[in-house]
Design a protein around this motif. Structure first.
Motif, PDB file in Angstrom:
ATOM      1  N   SER A  67       0.841  -1.190   0.000  1.00  0.00           N
ATOM      2  CA  SER A  67       0.000   0.000   0.000  1.00  0.00           C
ATOM      3  C   SER A  67       0.877   1.241   0.000  1.00  0.00           C
ATOM      4  O   SER A  67       2.100   1.169   0.183  1.00  0.00           O
ATOM      5  CB  SER A  67      -0.935   0.013   1.216  1.00  0.00           C
ATOM      6  N   GLU A  69       0.422   3.581   2.207  1.00  0.00           N
ATOM      7  CA  GLU A  69       0.405   4.092   3.575  1.00  0.00           C
ATOM      8  C   GLU A  69       1.812   4.135   4.158  1.00  0.00           C
ATOM      9  O   GLU A  69       2.561   3.157   4.117  1.00  0.00           O
ATOM     10  CB  GLU A  69      -0.491   3.221   4.454  1.00  0.00           C
ATOM     11  N   ALA A  88      -2.208  11.631  -1.847  1.00  0.00           N
ATOM     12  CA  ALA A  88      -2.865  10.402  -1.407  1.00  0.00           C
ATOM     13  C   ALA A  88      -2.850   9.318  -2.476  1.00  0.00           C
ATOM     14  O   ALA A  88      -2.865   8.123  -2.164  1.00  0.00           O
ATOM     15  CB  ALA A  88      -4.302  10.716  -0.986  1.00  0.00           C
TER      16      ALA A  88
END
Length: 227
Positions: A67, A69, A88
């Motif tokens: 991911s 993140e 993002a």
């Protein structure tokens, strides 16, 4: 032989390219900042294809389960350390820095080697979300080729450049990724409309006729997404 080498080079070029590294350690295999700046130079040089467009780069996980993140990106050298803001969606704008060039800096991620891949993303304002402007794709190809050409063998690079390069040769078939899996893709300009090849194994990938001067930069690729 040259034709076979050209096909190999196109295959390598069309694949997304890795930005690599582990936790700030300098490594000669990392993507050099000076190499990425060649993409910025190509963007400025070829701006006539998309005068209003902006350039970002997009990072994407290379394998399922990864991911964005916690991902960070830094332009890192012996004396230079410049954090690069990530959106993002994994997008970033690469800044120009003479200090980073002089310091032979690298693009450094804080995640495992080869776990992320990058691609340029060129967008003109006003293009619908389910479409791409052909001039944007031509400019995006120029950016990608300027960066990736050094990764090819001299023979493959020479074969491609002898035919005009992957962005200008009718022998080159450069694929692009659509946002979603495709049922079909169409190239439209005025009343003219033509189906584009869609890769049936990798059904997000479509192949526009970048080298066909019969289509202007304002032609638009329209996506018919699979349900």
């Amino acid at each position: 032989m040259k034709f076979a080498l050209a096909l190999l080079a196109v295959h390598v070029f069309a694949a997304a390219s890795p930005v690599v590294e582990v936790a700030g350690i300098r490594d000669p295999e990392l993507k050099a900042y000076r190499t990425m700046v060649k993409g910025l130079d190509a963007f400025d040089r070829e701006r006539a294809h998309a005068p209003q467009a902006g350039l970002r780069f997009l990072l994407r996980p290379a394998a399922p389960g990864e991911s964005l993140e916690g991902l960070t990106l830094t332009i890192s050298g012996d004396t230079v350390s410049l954090p690069v803001a990530l959106a993002a969606d994994g997008g970033f704008v690469l800044p120009r820095s003479q200090a980073a060039l002089a310091d032979r800096a690298e693009l450094v991620l804080n995640k495992k080697r080869d776990s992320y891949r990058w691609r340029p993303d060129v967008r003109s304002p006003g293009v619908p979300a389910n479409a791409r402007r052909l001039g944007d794709l031509r400019l995006q190809c120029a950016v990608q080729w300027a960066i990736d050409r050094e990764a090819l063998t001299p023979q493959a690079r020479g074969a491609l450049e002898a035919s005009g390069g992957p962005c200008h040769s009718p022998l080159a078939h450069t694929g692009f990724e659509a946002p979603q899996p495709l049922r079909a893709a169409w190239l439209r300009e005025g009343a003219r409309r033509e189906a584009l090849p869609v890769n049936r194994q990798r059904n997000r990938r479509f192949t526009p006729p970048l080298a066909d001067g019969g289509w202007s930069d304002d032609a638009v690729v329209e996506f018919d997404y699979a349900s």
